[in-house]
Design an enzyme around this catalytic site. Structure first.
Site, PDB file in Angstrom:
ATOM      1  CE  LYS A 127      48.026  31.758 -15.789  1.00 36.01           C
ATOM      2  NZ  LYS A 127      48.327  32.214 -14.416  1.00 36.01           N
TER       3      LYS A 127
ATOM      4  CG  PHE B 135      48.066  39.852  -8.171  1.00 38.51           C
ATOM      5  CD1 PHE B 135      47.277  39.369  -9.209  1.00 38.51           C
ATOM      6  CD2 PHE B 135      47.651  39.625  -6.866  1.00 38.51           C
ATOM      7  CE1 PHE B 135      46.101  38.670  -8.961  1.00 38.51           C
ATOM      8  CE2 PHE B 135      46.472  38.934  -6.597  1.00 38.51           C
ATOM      9  CZ  PHE B 135      45.699  38.457  -7.656  1.00 38.51           C
TER      10      PHE B 135
ATOM     11  NE  ARG C 145      41.650  24.841  -8.403  1.00 40.59           N
ATOM     12  CZ  ARG C 145      42.223  26.020  -8.648  1.00 40.59           C
ATOM     13  NH1 ARG C 145      42.138  26.566  -9.845  1.00 40.59           N
ATOM     14  NH2 ARG C 145      42.881  26.656  -7.698  1.00 40.59           N
TER      15      ARG C 145
ATOM     16  CB  THR D  65      48.669  29.323  -7.229  1.00 40.95           C
ATOM     17  OG1 THR D  65      47.297  28.900  -7.262  1.00 40.95           O
ATOM     18  CG2 THR D  65      48.824  30.599  -8.027  1.00 40.95           C
TER      19      THR D  65
ATOM     20  NE  ARG E  26      49.498  26.870 -11.852  1.00 38.97           N
ATOM     21  CZ  ARG E  26      48.262  26.961 -11.393  1.00 38.97           C
ATOM     22  NH1 ARG E  26      47.922  26.364 -10.258  1.00 38.97           N
ATOM     23  NH2 ARG E  26      47.364  27.671 -12.054  1.00 38.97           N
TER      24      ARG E  26
ATOM     25  CG  ASN F 284      50.760  30.289 -12.377  1.00 38.08           C
ATOM     26  OD1 ASN F 284      50.381  30.662 -13.484  1.00 38.08           O
ATOM     27  ND2 ASN F 284      49.961  30.277 -11.325  1.00 38.08           N
TER      28      ASN F 284
ATOM     29  CG  HIS G 102      43.222  30.276 -15.509  1.00 34.03           C
ATOM     30  ND1 HIS G 102      43.007  30.988 -14.351  1.00 34.03           N
ATOM     31  CD2 HIS G 102      41.995  29.900 -15.955  1.00 34.03           C
ATOM     32  CE1 HIS G 102      41.701  31.049 -14.118  1.00 34.03           C
ATOM     33  NE2 HIS G 102      41.067  30.394 -15.083  1.00 34.03           N
TER      34      HIS G 102
END
EC number: 2.7.4.6
Length: 141
Positions: free
Chosen positions: A11, A59, A87, A93, A104, A114, A117
């Protein structure tokens, strides 16, 4: 051996920190192969479409604004159990809940920013990969 593919997006917050290489190194050390990648600036339409499942969530608008705030690095990762493996590398998250040493925990600022994705299921991974990549853009390794 059954290979899975998953979609990964680094991100804008992590791209701005110049940690794409650090994150790619973690993918590769975990046995995830990068079979497609794009560095791009998402349009509002692309971000809204990708996150359409969250359209009615409070959000949603903030998420879209964040995702168009700077460039992203989008990649398709492949391995056995790619979705779960990716993951696990990402961590929770909310980076405050993420285990030490996860992406993260190490690179994210907040639940909103964060760092990355990751697809949450094999089924969603197929949909998400197809959203950003044509089959001809994915190279078998």
């Amino acid at each position: 051996m059954v290979l899975e593919r998953t979609l990964s997006i680094i991100k804008p917050d992590a791209v701005a920190k110049n940690v794409i290489g650090d994150i790619y190194s973690r993918f590769e050390k975990a046995g995830l192969k990068i079979v497609a990648a794009k560095y791009k600036q998402l349009s509002r339409r692309e971000a809204e479409g990708f996150y359409a499942v969250h359209r009615d969530r409070p959000f949603f608008n903030a998420l879209v604004e964040f995702m168009i705030s700077g460039p992203v690095m989008i990649q398709v990762l492949e391995s056995e159990n790619a979705v779960a493996r990716h993951r696990e590398l990402l961590g929770a998250t909310n980076p405050k809940d993420a285990a030490p040493g996860t992406i993260r925990a190490d690179f994210a600022e907040s639940i909103e920013a964060n760092a990355a994705h990751g697809s949450d299921s094999v089924e969603n991974a197929a949909i998400e990969v197809a959203y950003f990549f044509a089959a001809t853009e994915i190279i078998l390794r």
